[in-house]
Write a protein that holds these residues in place. Structure first.
Motif, mmCIF file in Angstrom:
data_model
loop_
_atom_site.group_PDB
_atom_site.id
_atom_site.type_symbol
_atom_site.label_atom_id
_atom_site.label_comp_id
_atom_site.label_asym_id
_atom_site.label_seq_id
_atom_site.Cartn_x
_atom_site.Cartn_y
_atom_site.Cartn_z
ATOM 1 N N LEU A 1 0.812 -1.211 0.000
ATOM 2 C CA LEU A 1 0.000 0.000 0.000
ATOM 3 C C LEU A 1 0.850 1.268 0.000
ATOM 4 C CD1 LEU A 1 -2.923 0.735 -0.015
ATOM 5 C CD2 LEU A 1 -2.861 0.909 2.464
ATOM 6 N N ALA B 1 2.642 2.020 -3.273
ATOM 7 C CA ALA B 1 1.669 2.390 -4.297
ATOM 8 C C ALA B 1 1.131 3.794 -4.044
ATOM 9 C CB ALA B 1 0.528 1.374 -4.323
ATOM 10 N N SER C 1 3.784 6.532 -4.806
ATOM 11 C CA SER C 1 4.068 6.850 -6.202
ATOM 12 C C SER C 1 2.878 7.581 -6.807
ATOM 13 C CB SER C 1 4.450 5.607 -6.997
ATOM 14 O OG SER C 1 3.406 4.684 -6.956
ATOM 15 N N LEU C 2 1.677 7.270 -6.288
ATOM 16 C CA LEU C 2 0.493 7.997 -6.762
ATOM 17 C C LEU C 2 0.599 9.476 -6.366
ATOM 18 C CD1 LEU C 2 -2.182 7.317 -8.199
ATOM 19 C CD2 LEU C 2 -3.254 7.392 -5.950
ATOM 20 N N GLN D 1 3.267 11.112 -5.749
ATOM 21 C CA GLN D 1 4.324 11.741 -6.543
ATOM 22 C C GLN D 1 3.831 12.116 -7.936
ATOM 23 O OE1 GLN D 1 8.253 10.169 -7.171
ATOM 24 N NE2 GLN D 1 8.178 9.268 -5.140
ATOM 25 N N GLN D 2 3.057 11.199 -8.534
ATOM 26 C CA GLN D 2 2.601 11.475 -9.893
ATOM 27 C C GLN D 2 1.594 12.608 -9.913
ATOM 28 O OE1 GLN D 2 1.374 7.599 -11.127
ATOM 29 N NE2 GLN D 2 3.340 7.131 -12.070
#
Lengths: 308, 353, 409
Positions: B292, B295, B298-299, B301-302
Motif C-alpha cells: 500500500l 503504491a 508513487s500515486l 508523486q505522480q
C-alpha cells in the motif's frame, strides 16, 4: 593481556551497567504492577534524549574541554529533573489513554499496544531530530581523572555513576520503606486484594509509570551526555539490553534489575575485550538463556507457584 | 442472496483460494511487481500461521520466530547454492531444511520449558539475537552480511515441454505466486486438521490451564515441545520459499527482532488462534508496508509532480506513526483481535462482540 | 459480519491489483530510482534525488522526442528502517513490469544491488548506481567465485556505475597511509557488503606493502557506544585506525569514542562517511585534523567546468553545498539521459547498449567513460581531512601513483 586492561574493561562495564540498570528499573517496575513488558520504554528514553538535546542551550550548557564547573553540575541536575518530569508525564499519559482501558483485556493486548506506542514514539523522534545520528554536545569532558595512561576513568564515567547511583538507591529505599512504596508493592502482589484494602489501584499504577518514566528520563540525559550521540533509532538497542537485564535479574524484582544491569554491562565489556566486538551481542543473550535454563526465576527473582 | 452469503462465509477458504487461483488470469499486474509483493504476503501468512501454533494454540509468547524463518532459508541455501558441493535441488533441500529447523526448535524448547510466559518470551527473543549474530559471523558457511546467493528456483535444470522450469520461475513471478499459494493452502488445510486433532486439543488444554491439563494425564512437556517443533517447521517452510523467491538468503538482518515483532503483531491483531484472523492480520500489516505505502506514494508523486518536493507530504514519513496508531486502536476497540477464534472468544467471554 | 470483512479484504486485494497496471505511452520515458528513503540513509538519498531532479530539469524534462518522467521509489521499510531485500526486489519487478520505464538509478547499497541486478537483467533494463561500490558487482575475478556472472542470467551487462569501485579506494588508501609513514594499523568494519569489502581490500594491501595489521574486528552497527572496543584498540597502540563503514553504521560514534579514549592515532574512513552528517554526529572539534576521508573522484568544491556550474546551481536552489552523493546522483541521471538520446528509440536493450558504449562523457565529475565491465574510467582518489567542521581537500592520488609504488619491498 594485563591486569590493568582487565581493570579498565571492568570499569567500562560497571559504568555502562549503571545506565542499563536505570533503564531496567523502568521495565521491572511496570512489569511488577501490570505483568506486561513495556516495549515502548526504550523509545520513551529516546524521546527524553531529544528533549535533553533541546535543553542544552536554554540551560546554559555548552561543550567544554575542562572540568565541569558548578554551573554545569547545576545545569545537569536541572536537565535530569526536567527530562525526568517530561518522560514521567508522558508515561503516565500513555498509561491513562492506552494501557488503562486494557486492564481486563487479554494478556497480549497491552503488549501489542506497547509495540504500537513505540512505533509512534519513533515517528515523533524522527520528526523531531531527523533521520541521521545527532551529536550531543560534550558538556562533560572525557578527560581522565586518573593519572598516567594505564587506566582511563573520565568525568563522563563519573557522571554516570553520580547520577545513576543515587537514583537507583533512592528508588530501592522508596519502594522498601515508604507508605507509597508499600502500596505499590501491594498492588504488584495482588491487584484485587490491594483494592479491597482501600488502595487506589489506578493511582498506584500511574505512580509506578511516573517513577519508571522519571528514571528513564534521567537515563536519557546520561545516555546523551555519555555517548554524545542520539538518534531516533537509539531506543531499540538501549531497550533490548535493559530488558535483558531486567529478565536476567528476575522480572518484577527491583534489586534484580539493578544486579542484572551491572551483569549485562560487565558481560558486554568483557566479551568485547576478549572474544571480539562481533560476538558481543550473541554472548550477552547466550548468558541470559543459560542463566534462565538453570534459574527460571532469574538471579534474584522469586519463584512463583502456578495457581490452578 | 442471504443463502449464497451464508454458503460463501462458511467456505471462505475455498472461495478465497479459488479467487486467488484465477486472479492472475484477470489481473495482469500479478505477472509483474505486484505478483512478487503478493507472493511475499503469502510467505508471511505461512510464517504467521507457524507462529500462531505457539502463541495462539498453545499460549506461549514467542518473540523469535524470525530466527526459525532464517534457519530455514539458510539451510535451503547451503544445500542449493553453487558455492557448496551439495546442490541437491530446491525441493529436497526444503524437506531437509524443514526437518533440521524443527529439530532446532525442539532443542531450544527442551531447556527453557520451565519458564513462565514472559521469561520464555525473552528467551525466544535472546535466541533470535544469538542466531542473527551467528549467521552474521560464520562467514565460511553463511556468507556473513553478503548472504548466500544465488538460490536456484525450484525445478532448475528440469525441462518440461522444452522449457527449463528454473528459467520459467525466474522470468515470470506467477510461478512463485502459485507455488506460495499452494504451500499456503496446504498449511491452512493442515492447521484446520490440527485444530481438531488430539494434539490440537492438548495444546488448547495446556494453554487454558496447565495444571488441570497435567491432572488429566496430558504431558505438558511433550505438548509444548511439539508446539515448538511444529511452529519451527512451518516457519522453515516459509523461509525456504522466501530464499527461493528472492534467489538469495538476504543478509542476517532480514531475520531480526523487527520481523518477529511484525509477525507477532499480525497474529495478535488478526485474532489469536484464528486462521482467518491471522491471514487478515498479515494482509493488513505486511500489505500496508510492502504494497500500500509504495503504491500510495508513487500515486502522490505522480499527482503532485516534481514541483512539490516536501518530504512531509509523502506517506513514508509517517508510516511508523500510522502503523503504531493502528496497533493501538485495534487493541483498544477489539482487544481479542479482528476475527477472534471462537474457542478463545468463549474463554474470555466477550472477545467476539 | 466477519464473513463480510473477509470478502471485502479479498475484493480490496483484487482492486489493488488492477490499480497497479497502466498502458504504455509512446511519448514518455520513465526513469525510476530505488534508494533507501526512510531511516538513517535518508540524508544521502535526499542529496542523490536532488541531483537526479536537477539533471532532468536541466534537460527541460525532455530528451530527444520523449518527455522524461521520474519516479522516486523507496527500497526501505518502516519495520526495518533500512533497505530490505523484499522492497528492493519489489521495486525491481515494478520497474521491469512498467513498459515506460527505461532506466533505474540505484541502488545505494551494494547488498541491494545483488538483489535487483539479476531481476532487471531479464529485461536488459539499464541500472546506473550512484553509490554501490562492491567490486564483485562488475569485476570478474575480484569478488566471490562466480561473480559478476551470477547477476547476469541473460549473459549481457545491464549494470553500470558512475562511482569508482572499492578496488580503487581500499588499496589506494593503504598506499596513502604508507606515504604518511604509518607502520601499524587497526582495521574495523561494519560487517556489511561495502564496509567489509573495502576494509578487507585495505588490510590486504597493507600487508602487501609492509604495514602491520594489528587486528581486524567487526562492529555491531546498532551498538550505542564502543568504549571497551576502543580500550582494546588502545592497548595495541596503532598509528592509524581504519573503519570500513558508513555514516549509517555508526561511523560518527566510532570516531567520537576513539578520540575520547585518547588513542593517539589518525582515523581513516572511506566515502561512506563522506557526509556532513558524519562530522555533525562525531563533533567537529573531535575530528579536527585527525580524521581523513577518501573519496573516489574529486570533492564537489574542487570540481571545474560542468561540475562547478552544478555546485553553484545546487547552492542557489537548496541553500547549502552539495555533498559527493548529490554529484553522483546528478551524474547518474546525466548518463541515463545521454544514453536515451544516443539510442534515439524507446527500447531497453538499445538504451543499455548506448550507455555501455559511452566512452567520452563530459560531465560534472570531469571527462570519463565506462570500461568493458560498466565501471567508470575515473581513477582519482581524493583524500580530505576534517578541519573546522568541514571536509577540507588534502591531496589526490591516482592509480598511476599506486603503480609507481607497487614493487614489493
Amino acid at each position: 593481556m594485563s591486569a590493568l586492561f582487565l581493570l579498565q574493561q571492568c570499569l567500562i562495564g560497571l559504568t555502562n551497567g549503571g545506565l542499563i540498570a536505570l533503564v531496567a528499573l523502568g521495565y521491572t517496575m511496570v512489569y511488577g504492577v501490570l505483568r506486561f513488558i513495556n516495549f515502548a520504554h526504550g523509545d520513551l528514553i529516546m524521546l527524553g534524549a531529544c528533549a535533553a538535546l533541546g535543553l542544552v542551550a536554554p540551560l546554559g550548557l555548552a561543550a567544554t574541554g575542562g572540568p565541569p564547573s558548578l554551573a554545569t553540575w547545576l545545569g545537569i541536575v536541572a536537565m535530569v529533573l526536567l527530562c525526568g518530569l517530561f518522560c514521567g508525564g508522558l508515561n503516565v499519559a500513555v498509561d491513562r489513554f492506552v494501557y488503562r482501558p486494557l486492564r481486563e483485556a487479554p494478556a497480549l493486548a497491552p503488549l501489542v499496544s506497547a509495540i504500537g506506542v513505540s512505533f509512534i514514539f519513533m515517528n515523533i523522534g524522527l520528526a523531531w531530530i531527523g533521520p541521521a545520528d545527532r551529536g550531543f554536545p560534550q558538556v562533560v569532558p572525557a578527560a581522565s581523572l586518573l593519572p598516567g595512561n594505564g587506566v582511563q576513568f573520565g568525568w563522563k564515567d563519573l557522571l554516570v555513576l553520580v547520577v545513576a547511583m543515587p537514583l537507583i538507591v533512592g528508588t530501592m529505599l522508596l519502594m522498601r520503606t515508604t507508605r507509597l512504596g508499600k502500596a505499590v508493592r501491594a498492588v504488584a502482589q495482588d491487584r484485587t486484594a490491594a483494592a479491597l484494602m482501600g488502595i487506589d489501584v489506578d493511582r498506584m499504577v500511574a505512580t509506578t509509570f511516573f517513577l519508571a518514566g522519571f528514571l528513564g528520563g534521567a537515563a536519557s540525559v546520561i545516555a546523551g551526555l555519555y555517548t554524545n550521540t542520539i538518534s531516533y533509532q537509539m531506543g531499540f538497542q538501549n531497550g533490548l539490553y535493559a530488558m535483558t537485564a531486567a529478565v536476567l535479574g528476575g522480572l518484577g524484582s527491583i534489586r534484580g534489575a539493578v544486579a542484572g544491569g551491572f551483569v549485562v554491562g560487565l558481560v558486554r565489556a568483557l566479551s568485547t575485550a576478549y572474544a571480539g566486538e562481533r560476538w558481543t551481542g550473541a554472548i550477552v543473550f547466550a548468558v541470559l538463556i543459560v542463566v534462565l535454563a538453570f534459574r527460571p526465576e532469574g538471579l534474584l527473582g522469586h519463584r512463583v507457584k502456578e495457581k490452578v | 442472496m442471504a443463502a449464497a452469503w451464508k454458503w460463501i462465509s462458511q467456505r471462505w477458504e475455498v472461495v478465497a483460494l479459488a479467487l486467488l487461483a484465477v486472479a492472475p488470469l484477470f489481473v495482469p499486474a500479478l505477472g509483474g511487481a505486484l505478483g512478487g509483493q503478493v507472493t511475499t504476503l503469502f510467505i508471511y501468512c505461512i510464517l504467521a500461521l507457524g507462529l500462531n501454533v505457539m502463541v495462539g494454540y498453545t499460549g506461549l509468547l514467542h518473540l523469535g520466530i524470525a530466527a526459525f524463518f532464517g534457519i530455514g532459508a539458510y539451510v535451503v541455501a547451503i544445500l542449493t547454492v553453487p558455492l557448496f558441493p551439495f546442490q541437491i535441488g530446491w525441493l529436497a533441500a526444503a524437506a531437509v531444511s524443514i526437518a533440521v529447523t524443527a529439530g532446532v526448535g525442539f532443542a531450544l524448547g527442551g531447556p527453557v520449558l520451565k519458564l513462565r510466559g514472559d521469561a520464555l518470551a525473552i528467551v525466544t527473543l535472546a535466541f533470535g539475537e544469538v542466531v542473527k549474530v551467528t549467521l552474521r559471523n560464520l562467514e565460511q558457511v553463511t556468507g556473513g552480511m553478503k548472504g548466500l546467493n544465488p538460490v536456484p528456483p525450484p525445478g532448475a535444470g528440469v525441462t518440461v515441454a522444452g522449457t527449463d522450469l528454473g528459467l520459467a520461475f525466474a522470468v515470470d513471478p506467477r510461478w512463485f505466486y502459485y507455488l506460495a499459494l499452494a504451500a499456503l493452502a496446504g498449511v491452512v488445510w493442515a492447521m484446520r486438521r490440527l485444530e481438531n486433532s488430539r494434539l490440537g486439543r492438548a495444546w488448547a488444554a495446556v494453554r487454558e490451564d496447565e495444571p488441570a491439563a497435567a491432572a488429566l494425564g496430558i504431558s505438558a512437556t511433550q505438548v509444548k515441545l511439539s508446539a515448538f517443533a511444529m511452529s519451527a517447521a512451518v516457519a522453515a517452510l516459509a523461509g525456504c520459499l522466501y530464499a527461493a523467491t528472492l534467489s538469495t538468503t538476504a543478509d542476517p538482518n532480514a531475520y531480526d527482532f523487527n520481523r518477529s515483532i511484525l509477525v507477532l503483531c499480525a497474529v495478535i491483531l488478526g485474532g489469536l488462534g484464528s486462521i482467518p484472523g491471522t491471514l487478515l492480520g498479515v494482509a493488513i500489516l505486511v500489505g500496508f508496508d510492502t504494497v500500500l505505502i509504495p503504491a500510495a506514494d508513487s500515486l502522490i508523486q505522480q499527482l503532485s509532480g516534481a514541483a512539490d518536493r516536501s518530504s512531509l507530504l509523502s506517506l513514508a514519513s509517517w508510516r511508523l506513526a500510522i502503523f503504531g496508531l493502528a496497533l493501538v486502536l485495534v487493541m483498544r476497540y477489539r482487544p481479542a483481535g479482528l476475527i477472534p477464534s471462537r474457542r478463545l472468544a468463549a474463554e474470555w467471554g466477550r472477545g467476539g462482540r | 459480519m466477519n464473513a463480510r470483512i473477509r470478502v471485502a479484504t479479498v475484493v480490496a486485494a483484487m482492486l489493488m491489483a488492477v490499480f497497479g497496471c497502466r498502458p504504455a505511452d509512446p511519448g514518455v520515458v520513465r526513469i525510476v530510482s530505488s534508494l533507501p528513503r526512510t531511516g538513517a540513509a535518508k540524508q544521502q538519498t535526499d542529496s542523490i534525488v536532488r541531483g537526479i531532479r536537477m539533471a532532468i530539469d536541466e534537460a527541460g524534462g525532455q530528451v530527444g522526442p520523449f518527455r522524461v518522467e521520474y519516479l522516486d521509489l523507496d527500497d526501505s521499510t518502516v519495520a526495518a528502517g533500512q533497505w530490505t531485500s523484499e522492497a528492493e526486489a519489489a521495486n525491481a519487478r515494478r520497474a521491469l513490469q512498467d513498459p515506460d520505464v527505461v532506466a533505474c538509478i540505484g541502488p545505494l547499497n551494494s547488498g541491494a544491488a545483488k538483489v535487483s541486478m539479476p531481476i532487471l537483467n531479464f529485461g536488459d533494463l539499464l541500472m546506473v548506481s550512484p553509490a554501490a561500490t562492491a567490486v564483485g558487482l562488475t569485476k570478474p575475478g575480484l569478488g566471490e567465485p562466480g561473480e559478476p556472472e551470477v547477476y547476469r542470467p541473460v549473459g549481457r551487462i545491464n549494470f553500470v556505475r558512475v562511482v569508482p569501485a572499492d578496488d580503487l579506494q581500499g588499496p589506494l588508501s593503504a598506499d596513502w597511509a604508507r606515504r604518511r609513514g604509518i607502520r601499524k594499523v587497526y582495521v574495523l568494519d561494519d560487517g556489511q557488503v561495502y564496509g567489509k569489502g573495502i576494509a578487507d581490500l585495505f588490510a590486504d594491501r597493507c600487508r602487501e606493502i609492509g604495514i602491520e595489521v594489528l587486528g581486524h574486528d567487526a562492529i555491531d552497527a546498532r551498538a550505542q557506544e564502543f568504549k571497551s572496543l576502543m580500550a582494546r584498540i588502545k592497548s595495541s597502540q596503532p598509528d592509524l585506525v581504519y573503519f570500513g563503514g558508513t555514516v549509517q553504521s555508526k561511523g560518527g560514534q566510532l570516531a567520537k569514542d576513539m578520540f575520547s579514549a585518547d588513542i593517539d592515532a589518525v582515523l581513516l574512513v572511506p566515502d561512506g562517511c563522506q557526509a556532513q552528517a558524519f562530522i555533525d554526529s562525531a563533533g567537529a572539534a573531535v575530528l579536527d585534523g585527525r580524521c581523513f576521508v577518501t573519496f573516489g573522484g574529486l570533492p564537489p568544491e574542487r570540481l571545474t567546468g560542468k561540475g562547478a556550474a552544478f555546485v553553484d546551481r545546487y547552492r542557489r536552489e537548496w541553500g547549502e553545498s552539495p555533498d559527493g552523493y548529490a554529484v553522483y546522483g546528478y551524474e547518474a541521471a546525466g548518463v541515463v539521459l545521454r544514453a536515451i538520446r544516443d539510442a534515439g528509440v524507446k527500447d531497453r536493450l538499445a538504451i543499455t547498449s548506448a550507455a555501455l558504449a559511452i566512452s567520452d562523457y563530459d560531465g560534472a565529475l570531469g571527462h570519463w567513460g565506462f570500461d568493458e565491465n560498466g565501471d567508470t574510467t575515473l581513477g582519482v582518489l581524493t583524500v580530505s581531512v576534517v578541519r573546522e567542521g568541514r571536509f577540507e581537500f588534502a591531496e589526490t592520488i591516482t592509480t598511476s601513483d599506486m603503480a609507481a609504488e607497487s614493487p614489493a619491498e
